[in-house]
Design a protein around this motif. Structure first.
Motif, PDB file in Angstrom:
ATOM      1  N   ALA B 176      49.853   5.955  26.204  1.00  9.06           N
ATOM      2  CA  ALA B 176      49.262   6.281  24.900  1.00  9.06           C
ATOM      3  C   ALA B 176      49.981   7.482  24.288  1.00  9.06           C
ATOM      4  O   ALA B 176      50.269   7.503  23.082  1.00  9.06           O
ATOM      5  CB  ALA B 176      47.771   6.564  25.060  1.00  9.06           C
ATOM      6  N   GLN B 178      53.060   8.365  24.802  1.00  6.28           N
ATOM      7  CA  GLN B 178      54.383   7.942  24.343  1.00  6.28           C
ATOM      8  C   GLN B 178      54.280   7.244  23.002  1.00  6.28           C
ATOM      9  O   GLN B 178      55.139   7.423  22.130  1.00  6.28           O
ATOM     10  CB  GLN B 178      55.033   6.997  25.364  1.00  6.28           C
ATOM     11  CG  GLN B 178      55.712   7.735  26.490  1.00  6.28           C
ATOM     12  CD  GLN B 178      56.579   6.833  27.336  1.00  6.28           C
ATOM     13  OE1 GLN B 178      56.118   5.796  27.801  1.00  6.28           O
ATOM     14  NE2 GLN B 178      57.806   7.202  27.542  1.00  6.28           N
ATOM     15  N   TRP B 179      53.247   6.442  22.838  1.00  7.97           N
ATOM     16  CA  TRP B 179      53.042   5.773  21.561  1.00  7.97           C
ATOM     17  C   TRP B 179      52.866   6.797  20.458  1.00  7.97           C
ATOM     18  O   TRP B 179      53.507   6.719  19.402  1.00  7.97           O
ATOM     19  CB  TRP B 179      51.820   4.857  21.657  1.00  7.97           C
ATOM     20  CG  TRP B 179      51.439   4.232  20.373  1.00  7.97           C
ATOM     21  CD1 TRP B 179      50.656   4.771  19.400  1.00  7.97           C
ATOM     22  CD2 TRP B 179      51.862   2.962  19.888  1.00  7.97           C
ATOM     23  NE1 TRP B 179      50.552   3.900  18.324  1.00  7.97           N
ATOM     24  CE2 TRP B 179      51.286   2.780  18.621  1.00  7.97           C
ATOM     25  CE3 TRP B 179      52.667   1.949  20.422  1.00  7.97           C
ATOM     26  CZ2 TRP B 179      51.488   1.639  17.869  1.00  7.97           C
ATOM     27  CZ3 TRP B 179      52.871   0.808  19.667  1.00  7.97           C
ATOM     28  CH2 TRP B 179      52.285   0.663  18.405  1.00  7.97           C
ATOM     29  N   GLN B 180      51.980   7.773  20.696  1.00 12.84           N
ATOM     30  CA  GLN B 180      51.706   8.770  19.660  1.00 12.84           C
ATOM     31  C   GLN B 180      52.953   9.576  19.347  1.00 12.84           C
ATOM     32  O   GLN B 180      53.239   9.891  18.188  1.00 12.84           O
ATOM     33  CB  GLN B 180      50.576   9.716  20.121  1.00 12.84           C
ATOM     34  CG  GLN B 180      49.243   9.044  20.343  1.00 12.84           C
ATOM     35  CD  GLN B 180      48.669   8.452  19.076  1.00 12.84           C
ATOM     36  OE1 GLN B 180      49.188   8.633  17.983  1.00 12.84           O
ATOM     37  NE2 GLN B 180      47.597   7.724  19.217  1.00 12.84           N
ATOM     38  N   GLY B 182      56.013   8.581  19.688  1.00 10.38           N
ATOM     39  CA  GLY B 182      56.925   7.736  18.936  1.00 10.38           C
ATOM     40  C   GLY B 182      56.531   7.649  17.482  1.00 10.38           C
ATOM     41  O   GLY B 182      57.359   7.708  16.571  1.00 10.38           O
TER      42      GLY B 182
END
Lengths: 444, 452
Positions: B176, B178-180, B182
């Motif tokens: 999560a 890493q998503w944020q 990115g």
């Protein structure tokens, strides 16, 4: 005056140039429809600046000259006079030839062309490339040019549209080319939007009832799908006027995680223009079909497996994971729904907000976004497109890698690549990279 | 020539030191200290020791809660360095030996230099440090990489947690995040392009107004421009620091091979010294091996086995030669007889030795047939030279486990012949032994079994 961001498109190889030409035709036709002044203006700002903001690159002159001629003949739009680059001899379906020989040889010329287009824009929305992964120029030269553009414009968005070949394709080494292209592009590109020839072919034959399917029919379908994504729309960031950053918003909705970059496209309805006149659509029906297509990894509206269902949320965490792996349930990382047409504000998209469709670690508000546009798209009164970052491309990708590996195990045709400078180690690195991608998606 | 080489070496080591200091490793010794360490000078020990310690602390910063070195006493430091080196797979006597040094000064500066070069060459320490620094300075360059230490395949400490759920949860949280991250990066990119557009328009406006109002801007906009200029200055500093690091890295990469050539000379000098010093616990041959490739018990065992085999063969050969020469000496009368004897005996000896070697070869190397294979009658498909990881014998028609029947038959026949010969030989030995025993015992007569 609305200041819009411009998309610079780069058409590479035979496939890329044909699709690109169809794409601009579709966009131009759609923009010139009735009752859409602002829409047209936005779209024109995005894709055209007197002439199309497109660069054509190929190693053979034939396809490019055809594309330019057809465009000029249409009278509505044309390519820039000098916005193309071609040579006398092709790459012979050899990725290594394209990547190691043609690419470096002609990089300056192509970069000049792209830079001219970029400098013409006030603001660059992104670089959109179109290529096929099976051939030599589109895949090899395309990958090399993408690499150069990534170095030159490190802060720009690069969206690669790639076309995967027919499973039973004509080019023997298409799987090698595909593996090498995808493994390289994954590092360079921000997102990879995939079309499969097999799927589009089925759409043409079953949904559009075309008896003798030609390349241009296939390309028209692909162009239709692409245009439905790229044409102006209202997004969450700009609900009152057309979004000025379409590619950026697409990327932040779908490919924020660096390991998951493969996107698939689903567009309904698709039918021949004769049937279109007699059909009526409603949003609930369309959305229900689209949702089931997503869950069952169906790529077109016919033959959807309705038995596949989302796992119920009642079971505990561990169990639901195993349940969803049964029955070919397609887990998504993120989805973007684009609705175009009449009464679009009445469409209810709650079916897509179900958390069981998505990975558990991402909240639904991050996983699912919707774009809308009240303007009817390309002759369809209502049209829905789903851009999905999910496991639906896992099987085709796995097939490609498996076939390529079987060939590589006996080193068939590898000398064609080693003679241009692609060693066996490079092949192994590519296989490893793709195995990693497959593993990431399998364990979503 | 010598002078040029030494100047070059100095430049190379200086570039390594520059790179290390650009990567924020503290207290880098001078190139001169490296040179003194090659000759095991005492005065270089302290420098090399602190370099080694700091490098190891940076390398293992994520994996162990290393306290600040000032608080630790010397014993703790020594323990840390030894355990870290052991973890890297370095097996020098002072690291893994049965009698470890109790004091830092007991370890020579050359040993420390060798250890340092080992750490540098294992994994990709410099690349990892570079990536860390680049990421700090240029956040848009790439997503956050989860650095798992410099040893490839090293177990993630969190994965060995007590319960499985915590691992899963940590993984999910990481995903999560890493998503944020990115998403943040992508939005940053959009903002950057918006900023570029704004500056483009501002420039256009200013250049349109410019001719009349040249003197005005710096009075009215001074406050604003001060703020922007400090931000720009910071940006400039950042970019300059990044540039410095990247240039140092490139410079090092260009000259890296010279450094390893020089390290070879260090190893040679250390081995030369070691051969002068008394062996200590371990035999000299092994010691040389240990210094060169001190990794893995199996390798050491295999080398020991080979040594023993070689020794045995050599002594047997020597024994036979001595026997032969005594025979020729004692039977001086019948020279022809002796030569005939010696010839037949020579042939016997040769046969014995070849059979013995064959036996050794068979027991110690695995033939194709000893591994699993699928016999096939047809010719396999023509293959390119086997994969580099395939350790099969070249020249044999092998394709992924398929072995041509004729080849297999030949191999098996060969093996059968050797085994038969060995059997015959051991039978003969037994017979001779029994006869000898029988002849020594009084009142015992040996009746050999009827030959079949």
């Amino acid at each position: 005056m609305s200041i819009d961001m411009s998309v610079v498109s780069l058409q590479l190889g035979q496939c890329g140039n044909q699709i690109g030409h169809e794409l601009f035709s579709v966009i131009s036709d759609d923009s010139n429809g009735p009752n859409r002044k602002k829409y047209k203006q936005c779209s024109d700002d995005r894709f055209f600046y007197e002439t199309s903001a497109g660069v054509l690159v190929d190693m053979e002159p034939k396809v490019i000259s055809q594309a330019i001629a057809k465009a000029s003949k249409s009278g509505r739009w044309r390519y820039g006079d000098k916005a193309h680059f071609s040579q006398k001899q092709g790459s012979g379906n050899n990725w290594a030839n394209g990547f190691c020989v043609h690419g470096p040889r002609h990089e300056e010329a192509v970069e000049d062309l792209v830079r001219k287009e970029i400098e013409r824009c006030d603001r660059l929305a992104g670089i959109f490339t179109m290529m096929s992964v099976a051939g030599g120029t589109g895949s090899g030269v395309g990958t090399y040019i993408t690499q150069r553009l990534r170095d030159l414009y490190p802060n720009s968005f690069i969206l690669n549209q790639v076309t995967w070949p027919y499973g039973a394709g004509e080019v023997i080494v298409q799987n090698y080319n595909s593996v090498l292209t995808l493994s390289h592009l994954y590092q360079l590109s921000d997102a990879i939007l995939v079309h499969e020839n097999d799927t589009v072919h089925k759409i043409c034959s079953r949904l559009m009832n075309i008896k003798h399917i030609s390349i241009s029919d296939v390309n028209k379908v692909i162009a239709h799908q692409l245009a439905s994504v790229l044409q102006p729309a209202y997004t969450a960031d700009s609900p009152c006027h057309y979004s000025t950053n379409p590619i950026g918003e697409l990327m932040s909705s779908l490919v924020s995680h660096p390991e998951y970059k493969l996107l698939s496209l689903c567009n309904i309805p698709q039918m021949s223009s004769t049937s279109l006149a007699y059909s009526v659509f409603n949003w609930p029906g369309l959305l229900k079909h689209l949702r089931q297509m997503l869950i069952a990894s169906a790529r077109m509206e016919e033959g959807i497996d309705w038995t596949v269902s989302a796992p119920s949320a009642v079971t505990s965490g561990g169990e639901s994971a195993t349940n969803s792996r049964h029955k070919n349930f397609n887990i998504s990382l993120a989805n973007l729904l684009i609705l175009r047409g009449k009464d679009v504000s009445t469409a209810v998209t709650d079916g897509f907000k179900d958390p069981t469709l998505y990975v558990p670690w991402l909240k639904t508000e991050n996983s699912f976004s919707t774009w809308t546009c009240p303007v009817a798209f390309n002759g369809y009164e209502k049209s829905a497109t789903l851009v999905s970052n999910s496991q639906s491309l896992l099987k085709p990708l796995d097939n490609i890698v498996r076939k390529a590996w079987n060939m590589f195990a006996s080193r068939a045709y590898v000398h064609q690549y080693t003679k241009f400078g692609i060693s066996e180690e490079d092949f192994l690195d590519s296989f490893t990279a793709l195995e990693q991608i497959i593993s990431s998606y399998t364990h979503l | 020539m010598q002078r040029e080489k030494s100047v070059k070496v100095k430049e190379v080591i200086t570039s390594l030191c520059k790179l290390l200091s650009a990567l924020s490793v503290e207290s880098i010794p001078t190139a001169e200290a490296f040179r003194r360490a090659k000759f095991n000078r005492k005065d270089a020990t302290v420098d090399m020791w602190s370099l080694l310690r700091r490098i190891l602390q940076r390398a293992f910063a994520l994996d162990c809660a290393c306290q600040d070195s000032k608080d630790q006493d010397n014993n703790m430091q020594l323990l840390f360095v030894r355990s870290a080196l052991c973890h890297c797979g370095y097996g020098a006597p002072w690291v893994v030996g049965p009698r470890p040094p109790s004091h830092i000064e007991e370890v020579g500066s050359r040993d420390l230099l060798l250890a340092f070069s080992w750490v540098l060459s294992t994994g990709n320490l410099l690349d990892v440090l570079l990536a860390e620094n680049v990421h700090q300075l240029d956040s848009l360059s790439s997503g956050p990489t989860i650095v798992r230490g410099l040893i490839p395949g090293q177990l993630d400490v969190s994965a060995c947690g007590p319960r499985a759920d915590t691992t899963v949860k940590t993984d999910q949280v990481v995903q999560a995040l890493q998503w944020q991250y990115g998403k943040l990066r992508l939005q940053w990119k959009s903002l950057l392009s918006a900023q570029e557009e704004r500056s483009k328009f501002t420039h256009r406006i200013i250049s349109n107004i410019s001719s009349s109002a040249v003197c005005q801007p710096h009075v009215t906009g001074s406050n604003h421009s001060n703020m922007t200029s400090t931000a720009l200055d910071k940006e400039l500093e950042r970019i300059q620091a990044l540039n410095g690091i990247l240039e140092a890295y490139l410079d090092w990469k260009l000259h890296e091979h010279l450094f390893w050539c020089w390290m070879d000379s260090v190893i040679d000098s250390s081995l030369a010294d070691a051969s002068e010093v008394k062996p200590g616990d371990w035999p000299p041959g092994e010691r040389a091996v240990t210094v060169r490739c001190p990794y893995g018990d199996e390798t050491r065992r295999a080398v020991r086995r080979l040594d023993k085999m070689l020794l045995r063969l050599q002594t047997e050969l020597r024994g036979r030669r001595i026997e032969q020469s005594t025979l020729t000496l004692t039977s001086q009368g019948g020279r022809q007889g002796a030569s005939r004897l010696s010839e037949s005996q020579r042939m016997e000896v040769e046969k014995k030795v070849s059979g013995y070697l064959e036996g050794l070869r068979l027991t110690n190397t695995s033939a194709i047939t000893s591994r699993g294979f699928l016999p096939c009658l047809q010719d396999p498909q023509p293959t390119k030279p086997p994969h580099r990881f395939h350790t099969g014998e070249p020249g044999l028609a092998v394709t992924g486990g398929m072995l041509q029947a004729s080849t297999a038959l030949d191999e098996l026949r060969e093996r059968e012949a050797v085994l038969q010969w060995q059997l015959e030989r051991s039978r003969q030995n037994m017979r001779v032994e029994m006869q000898r025993q029988a002849s020594t015992m009084e009142g015992m007569v040996l009746i050999p079994p009827i030959k079949r």
